[in-house]
Write a protein that holds these residues in place. Structure first.
Motif, PDB file in Angstrom:
ATOM      1  N   ALA A 182       0.837  -1.203   0.000  1.00  0.00           N
ATOM      2  CA  ALA A 182       0.000   0.000   0.000  1.00  0.00           C
ATOM      3  C   ALA A 182       0.874   1.257   0.000  1.00  0.00           C
ATOM      4  CB  ALA A 182      -0.935  -0.006   1.209  1.00  0.00           C
ATOM      5  N   PHE A 183       2.004   1.206   0.730  1.00  0.00           N
ATOM      6  CA  PHE A 183       2.958   2.319   0.745  1.00  0.00           C
ATOM      7  C   PHE A 183       3.511   2.573  -0.654  1.00  0.00           C
ATOM      8  CE2 PHE A 183       7.614   2.860   0.671  1.00  0.00           C
ATOM      9  CZ  PHE A 183       7.720   4.177   1.111  1.00  0.00           C
ATOM     10  N   LEU A 184       3.889   1.508  -1.378  1.00  0.00           N
ATOM     11  CA  LEU A 184       4.400   1.671  -2.738  1.00  0.00           C
ATOM     12  C   LEU A 184       3.323   2.235  -3.660  1.00  0.00           C
ATOM     13  CD1 LEU A 184       6.551  -1.557  -3.265  1.00  0.00           C
ATOM     14  CD2 LEU A 184       7.360   0.777  -2.938  1.00  0.00           C
ATOM     15  N   GLY A 185       2.095   1.741  -3.485  1.00  0.00           N
ATOM     16  CA  GLY A 185       1.007   2.268  -4.291  1.00  0.00           C
ATOM     17  C   GLY A 185       0.729   3.731  -4.002  1.00  0.00           C
ATOM     18  N   ASP A 186       0.865   4.122  -2.729  1.00  0.00           N
ATOM     19  CA  ASP A 186       0.587   5.500  -2.326  1.00  0.00           C
ATOM     20  C   ASP A 186       1.510   6.493  -3.014  1.00  0.00           C
ATOM     21  OD1 ASP A 186      -0.411   7.692  -0.538  1.00  0.00           O
ATOM     22  OD2 ASP A 186       1.628   7.556   0.271  1.00  0.00           O
ATOM     23  N   ILE A 187       2.782   6.142  -3.180  1.00  0.00           N
ATOM     24  CA  ILE A 187       3.729   7.111  -3.734  1.00  0.00           C
ATOM     25  C   ILE A 187       3.840   7.031  -5.254  1.00  0.00           C
ATOM     26  CG2 ILE A 187       5.094   7.275  -1.634  1.00  0.00           C
ATOM     27  CD1 ILE A 187       7.119   5.418  -2.807  1.00  0.00           C
ATOM     28  N   THR A 188       3.184   6.042  -5.881  1.00  0.00           N
ATOM     29  CA  THR A 188       3.329   5.904  -7.335  1.00  0.00           C
ATOM     30  C   THR A 188       2.009   5.987  -8.098  1.00  0.00           C
ATOM     31  OG1 THR A 188       3.239   3.470  -7.175  1.00  0.00           O
ATOM     32  CG2 THR A 188       5.428   4.508  -7.141  1.00  0.00           C
ATOM     33  N   LYS A 189       0.960   5.351  -7.593  1.00  0.00           N
ATOM     34  CA  LYS A 189      -0.253   5.177  -8.400  1.00  0.00           C
ATOM     35  C   LYS A 189      -1.035   6.485  -8.533  1.00  0.00           C
ATOM     36  CE  LYS A 189      -4.104   2.008  -9.074  1.00  0.00           C
ATOM     37  NZ  LYS A 189      -4.813   0.814  -8.555  1.00  0.00           N
ATOM     38  N   GLY A 190      -1.317   6.845  -9.785  1.00  0.00           N
ATOM     39  CA  GLY A 190      -2.126   8.021 -10.044  1.00  0.00           C
ATOM     40  C   GLY A 190      -1.489   9.326  -9.627  1.00  0.00           C
ATOM     41  N   ARG A 191      -0.171   9.380  -9.596  1.00  0.00           N
ATOM     42  CA  ARG A 191       0.538  10.578  -9.139  1.00  0.00           C
ATOM     43  C   ARG A 191       1.129  11.326 -10.337  1.00  0.00           C
ATOM     44  NH1 ARG A 191      -1.153  11.671  -4.009  1.00  0.00           N
ATOM     45  NH2 ARG A 191      -0.820   9.896  -2.600  1.00  0.00           N
ATOM     46  N   ALA A 192       0.719  12.589 -10.505  1.00  0.00           N
ATOM     47  CA  ALA A 192       1.182  13.385 -11.642  1.00  0.00           C
ATOM     48  C   ALA A 192       2.677  13.692 -11.567  1.00  0.00           C
ATOM     49  CB  ALA A 192       0.387  14.686 -11.718  1.00  0.00           C
ATOM     50  N   TYR A 193       3.263  13.596 -10.368  1.00  0.00           N
ATOM     51  CA  TYR A 193       4.688  13.918 -10.226  1.00  0.00           C
ATOM     52  C   TYR A 193       5.605  12.787 -10.679  1.00  0.00           C
ATOM     53  CZ  TYR A 193       3.919  11.393  -5.795  1.00  0.00           C
ATOM     54  OH  TYR A 193       3.574  10.465  -4.844  1.00  0.00           O
ATOM     55  N   VAL A 194       5.057  11.629 -11.030  1.00  0.00           N
ATOM     56  CA  VAL A 194       5.885  10.482 -11.417  1.00  0.00           C
ATOM     57  C   VAL A 194       6.240  10.559 -12.899  1.00  0.00           C
ATOM     58  CG1 VAL A 194       5.998   7.984 -11.643  1.00  0.00           C
ATOM     59  CG2 VAL A 194       4.900   8.998  -9.628  1.00  0.00           C
TER      60      VAL A 194
END
Length: 542
Positions: A182-194
């Motif tokens: 969930a932590f990995l998903g939080d910082i990557t999924k659906g994030r415009a900054y990636v």
């Protein structure tokens, strides 16, 4: 420059690799990744066995894209320097680089572990972006979004190595592992900054994470995908070049190029392309010695327990594999953790994930001699494999009888193996005799490269044994069902199977000893085995 944000030491890791004698330039992969970065928000997961260069590749990706250090001197002589967009991307991206297995000493719980990671990341972000206003209660994903919004849509390229570390440590619970994904998903999924997230590890993401937390990653692994496969492990062409370097640096080379293939080749991509274990190849070349360089990890002990306890009949599969036979398996059957393996296909799948087996076209096999030694240790030393040791004794007898031209003993031993009551009798019915012959000659695998249905002369021979030592005899075996061994010998000679020992033009002959022709006839009605043997005396220079 920070601990996770634009770290300087990533370049040192990769630079050290490029300066080694047997370094192989894999920067062609960066051409593909440059395309992905320019399109934005791509998520790549490359998973596969240990010792196949995944961490080196992660360091390469971070060193090339990251702003942490000037890497132009390292990459200028490499293939990627020829890319038209090389200068546009070299050291031009904010890099978040996390090896989840590093610097975790003293973390005795998941709370300690994840708190340490968050603390280091937040420290880096506050140092680099002091006006963002990150709060302690923010999640890592929220903190990165706050930075991005406060600093004119700041972007980040992420590289995560050893993503599955928490799955390999027993003190992490299933709840901990779920929270980590969930932590990995939080910082990557659906994030415009990636800009791009690049992730590596052993375990396949989609089988070891909740269905919706990391399903945005496109996953590539050795078992089910050929994309990026050539960048992990060594190709045959790359080993050719490394062997040339080896010959230049060793006055007395201890092994041939063919020996390297026998020991360390045999991992197949989905398209059938074969790969070498890079760690073992480099060690053999550096030390001038062929050996088993397979380093056991914790999962080896766990998997060995499943094999010895015969979970769901896996022991029979291991005995077949040790005999050189492929075993059909549904490779998609992964369990969520090693502690939960209940079925044969799950166990064989996990053995494939860890690199102990190779999967190709619906079957698993022991890939090469290096791994054969690992399986041999199990079947030769464990009491539960006593049948295998009895088979070894009978096999030594049939091999000696073959050398001696003792047709009666060859027929008797083959009959014993073919009819012995054991789980191994459950061979594919259409190939029962052929499988029994392979088992009967199992002792030969230490002296021969045993090929089945190999092209020879103007046809395909049932079995041909190429000796590792050229002074030893070569062996050709042809089988007939409800037909005579004399006709089997006639086929060997009429189709010139023995020509295969001469090798291709420019190659050394594969044997300077005799060529032993073995014809076997099996009669289903009365279950009898007959054998005829002829010897072709050597006429080739030793």
């Amino acid at each position: 420059m920070g601990y996770y944000l634009n770290p300087e030491d990533v370049l040192e890791l990769y630079k050290d690799e490029t300066e080694k004698q047997y370094f192989v330039d894999k920067t062609g992969m960066l051409d593909d990744l440059i395309n992905l970065v320019e399109h934005g928000r791509n998520y790549i997961a490359v998973t596969g066995p240990r010792r196949f260069g995944k961490s080196v590749m992660a360091a390469m990706v971070g060193s090339f894209f990251g702003k942490g250090a000037d890497s132009s001197e390292v990459f200028a002589p490499l293939k990627v320097a020829g890319n038209k967009r090389y200068a546009k991307h070299l050291n031009q991206h904010n890099l978040i680089y996390i090896d989840f297995s590093r610097d975790v000493y003293g973390c005795v719980s998941f709370r300690d572990y994840i708190k340490t990671i968050k603390m280091r990341l937040f420290h880096d972000l506050r140092e680099a972006y002091p006006d963002a206003g990150i709060q302690e209660e923010d999640s890592p994903g929220a903190a990165l979004r706050i930075v991005s919004l406060a600093y004119k849509n700041e972007k980040f390229l992420m590289v995560f190595d050893e993503w599955d570390y928490v799955f390999h440590k027993s003190y992490f619970t299933e709840a901990d592992r779920g929270e980590f994904t969930a932590f990995l998903g939080d910082i990557t999924k659906g994030r415009a900054y990636v800009e791009m997230a690049y992730l590596t590890g052993v375990l396949p993401i989609k089988k070891y994470s909740a269905s919706d937390t990391m399903n945005h990653f496109d996953e590539y692994n050795m078992a089910s995908s050929d994309m990026y496969g050539a960048y992990f492990g060594f190709t045959g062409e790359e080993v050719d070049e490394l062997y040339r370097r080896y010959l230049k640096s060793h006055f007395r080379p201890a092994f041939s190029r063919e020996d390297l293939a026998t020991w360390y080749d045999g991992y197949h991509m989905e398209d059938g392309y074969s790969m070498y274990n890079p760690n073992s190849v480099v060690r053999a070349l550096t030390r001038n010695k062929l050996n088993n360089y397979w380093t056991k990890a914790g999962e080896y002990v766990e998997l060995k327990d499943y094999v010895l306890n015969d979970i769901d009949g896996v022991r029979e599969a291991v005995m077949l594999l040790a005999a050189g036979e492929p075993v059909a398996v549904d490779i998609s059957e992964y369990a969520s953790t090693a502690a939960e393996l209940k079925f044969r296909d799950e166990i064989l799948s996990v053995m494939t994930v860890y690199g102990y087996l190779n999967y190709y076209n619906g079957y698993v096999r022991i890939p090469n001699k290096e791994l054969e030694l690992e399986f041999d240790k199990i079947v030769r030393t464990e009491p539960k494999y006593s049948y295998m040791r009895e088979l070894e004794r009978e096999s030594a007898r049939i091999l000696q009888a073959t050398y001696d031209g003792d047709e009666e003993t060859v027929g008797k031993v083959l009959a014993i193996v073919h009819t012995t009551e054991s789980p191994l009798k459950a061979y594919n019915d259409e190939a029962e005799l052929s499988g029994s012959v392979k088992l009967a000659y199992i002792a030969a695998r230490n002296k021969y490269d045993m090929e089945r249905e190999d092209q020879a002369g103007i046809g395909y021979v049932d079995y041909i044994f190429y000796p590792y030592n050229r002074s030893d005899d070569g062996i050709i075996i042809e089988l007939k069902v409800d037909d005579s061994p004399e006709n089997a010998l006639k086929q060997i000679k009429n189709k010139n199977y023995a020509l295969r020992f001469q090798g291709k033009i420019g190659e050394q002959p594969k044997t300077a000893g005799r060529i032993i022709l073995v014809g076997i006839g099996y009669y289903r009605k009365d279950k009898t085995h007959r054998c005829k043997i002829e010897m072709l005396e050597p006429d080739l220079p030793a």
